[in-house]
Structures are given as structure tokens and as C-alpha cells.
Design an enzyme around this catalytic site. Sequence first.
Site: not given
Ligand code: NDP
Ligand code: OXD
Length: 316
Positions: A231, A279
Site C-alpha cells: 500500500r 497500482h
Molecule cells: P494477509 O492479511 O494474508 O497478510 C498480511 C501479512 O502482513 C501477514 O503475514 C501479517 O503478519 C503481516 N503483517 C501485518 N501487520 C504487520 C506488522 N505490524 N508487522 C509485521 N507484519 C505484519 O494479506 P495479503 O497477503 O492477502 O495482502 C497483503 C496486502 O497486499 C493487502 O493488505 C494489500 O494492501 C496489498 N495488495 C496490493 C495489491 C496491489 O494491486 N498492489 C493487490 C492485492 C493486495 P501475520 O502473518 O503475523 O498475520
Molecule cells: C487490493 C488492491 O487490495 O487491489 O486488492 O490493491
Amino acid sequence: MQPAVAVIVNGSDAEEWLGRFRAAAPRWDIRAWPDSLGERDAIRYACVWRAPHGMLATLPKLAAVFNLGAGVDHLLDDPALPDVPIARAVHPDLTMRMTEYVVLHTLLHHRGQRRYDAQQREAVWKGHPQPAASAVTVGVMGLGAIGGEIAAVLRRIGFRVTGWSRSPRDLADVACFHGSEGLDAFLRETEILVCVLPATATTRGVLNLPLFRRLRRDGPLGGAYLVNAGRGALQVDGDILAALGEGSLAGASLDVFPTEPLPPDSALWRHPAVTVTPHNAGDLDPNVLVTEVVAQIERMERGLPLQHTVDRAAGY
Ligand code: NDP
Ligand code: OXD
């Protein structure tokens, strides 16, 4: 009785989303914001992307919200968000597209492709030393649905892979670190930093100059690189430019920005070591997501629990 579903998409593609839902569930009562929400008391489910804040609070019988994306930061920022379960997008198609993006940009930096692009413009035929992937450490911030698969695929390509998450994780052949106590050891070894974290109260602004200075710069690549597809709120644009200026970063691939679209006067557009994408790293097929949401609503109607629910306290 067929459920009443509101499709609330704040964007130029709102009509297309409505059409997809109507095609996937032709017998349901599917309504669209802003023009055809009708009697709001009847609406049980809302499928949203960047819904205007306060909007969901006007639906008194809401039973669940389906976020049409993986990141729920915009949704959770709504101060009037009703206290109902929220499901977010988790799908192999989305994971694979994000993985493609990260692999492409990791290899772009690993193979020094930007330098060859510049040489090509001058018709320069010149090779440069190329370290093996097995000598290079890629550190993945965020080891969830997306980051876990990215780490596994980068391992298969041959990179040394480390990961960082909030709680402890155990991934095959990936050295896993967690929490603030694990961050320093994670960064110290990392030459290519991949970020797929969610934007939460604790992660906003994490990609900043002090963090970039902790990355490994004296490794086989001769510099540190950033790939952020998580993000925009995670990164401080000015700090990326400062890090590139002082050499803490040698290059960056950025799919997300604090302000989107990236303003035309941002220096990131023109920086020779920065690759900007709009994005779209995880531009999944919307039909697979609609099919998934329809299946989730059917599950709920049958009294089964929702999948891929959001932990509101954790913020993701
Ligand atoms: P998940 O919720 O499955 O995974 C999030 C990961 O981040 C977990 O491993 C979590 O830790 C870790 N995390 C969260 N907070 C912290 C912290 N404070 N410190 C360390 N690690 C942390 O999410 P997804 O993998 O499905 O997606 C991740 C992100 O990717 C989305 O939230 C979105 O913002 C972004 N995204 C962007 C897209 C784009 O087009 N650019 C498309 C899709 C997603 P833990 O394992 O301990 O829970
Ligand atoms: C998502 C994105 O969060 O598209 O899925 O950024």
C-alpha cells in the site's frame, strides 16, 4: 427469498461491477450505489470498493461486507463502519498476479535490467558481472496469503529468501522473523526488500529512510532495492528519493503511492532508478472475485461461517 445485495463501487467501473454481479446471480435482488439502492432496510450484504465513508451505516439490516480487494485499509478507516463481519479478497488468481509482479521486479533489479535498457538507447553492447540468485537475499515483508506464495516462488527461482511478519511463521526454506524485535536481523541481510504488508496503524510509514539505511548494501548486488506492492501509505515518497540520492537504495519498483494517481510533478516519475506502475500489480480477473463473493453469500445464507474474515483490531 433471494438476498438483497448492494454493490457500492466508488470508481469509473461501478457499472461493470454491477453487471458482473447481476450476471453471476441473476435471481438475486442486486442494487447499485448511488442510483438504485432502493429501500435500504432490505439490504443484507454490501460488496464494496472504496465505499464513501458513512455509507454503510445507512444500511440498518446489513449482515456482512465483502471487500472487492485484499486491502481493507480504506474500509476500516470509516469511522461509522457497522459492526458486522467483513470478508476480503483472497484468491489464487490475485495471489498469482501479485507474485508475477514481484518476481518480474525482483529479477529486474537482480539482473540490472534498467542498466541494459539505458545501454540499448545508446547502442552499447556491454555485459556486467551477474551474481547468482543463490547469493542474493530477498526479504519479504508480509507473509500472508500473498507474501507466503511470493516467498515460495522466489525460493524456487533460487534466491535466499527471508520473511517478516507480525506473529511467528514457519515457511519451508525461508528464514522467518517477526515483530519489531526481528526487524533488524531481517533487514541486515536483505538486498532486495519486497513489501506486501497491509496498511494498518502500525505499518503506515514503515518504508522510511532509517529503515532503508538498515538494508544490506555491500552484498553481491552492490546496493539495496525496494519493491513495494503493498500500500502507498506504507512508504514515505520523500524518503525513497532521499535514500536513492544518498545510496541507501540503488533502485525501486513502486506499484502503490500515498497519493494515487501519482501526481504528475512527483520526482518518482522521472527518477532513472525508479519503475512506476499504476497500482495494478494485483489486477485480478473481476469475474473470479464476483464468483467467490456470490459463493460466500450463499454460504452465509445456509448458516455457514464466512471465510477470509478481517480482524478489525489488527487492521487487516
Ligand atoms: P494477509 O492479511 O494474508 O497478510 C498480511 C501479512 O502482513 C501477514 O503475514 C501479517 O503478519 C503481516 N503483517 C501485518 N501487520 C504487520 C506488522 N505490524 N508487522 C509485521 N507484519 C505484519 O494479506 P495479503 O497477503 O492477502 O495482502 C497483503 C496486502 O497486499 C493487502 O493488505 C494489500 O494492501 C496489498 N495488495 C496490493 C495489491 C496491489 O494491486 N498492489 C493487490 C492485492 C493486495 P501475520 O502473518 O503475523 O498475520
Ligand atoms: C487490493 C488492491 O487490495 O487491489 O486488492 O490493491
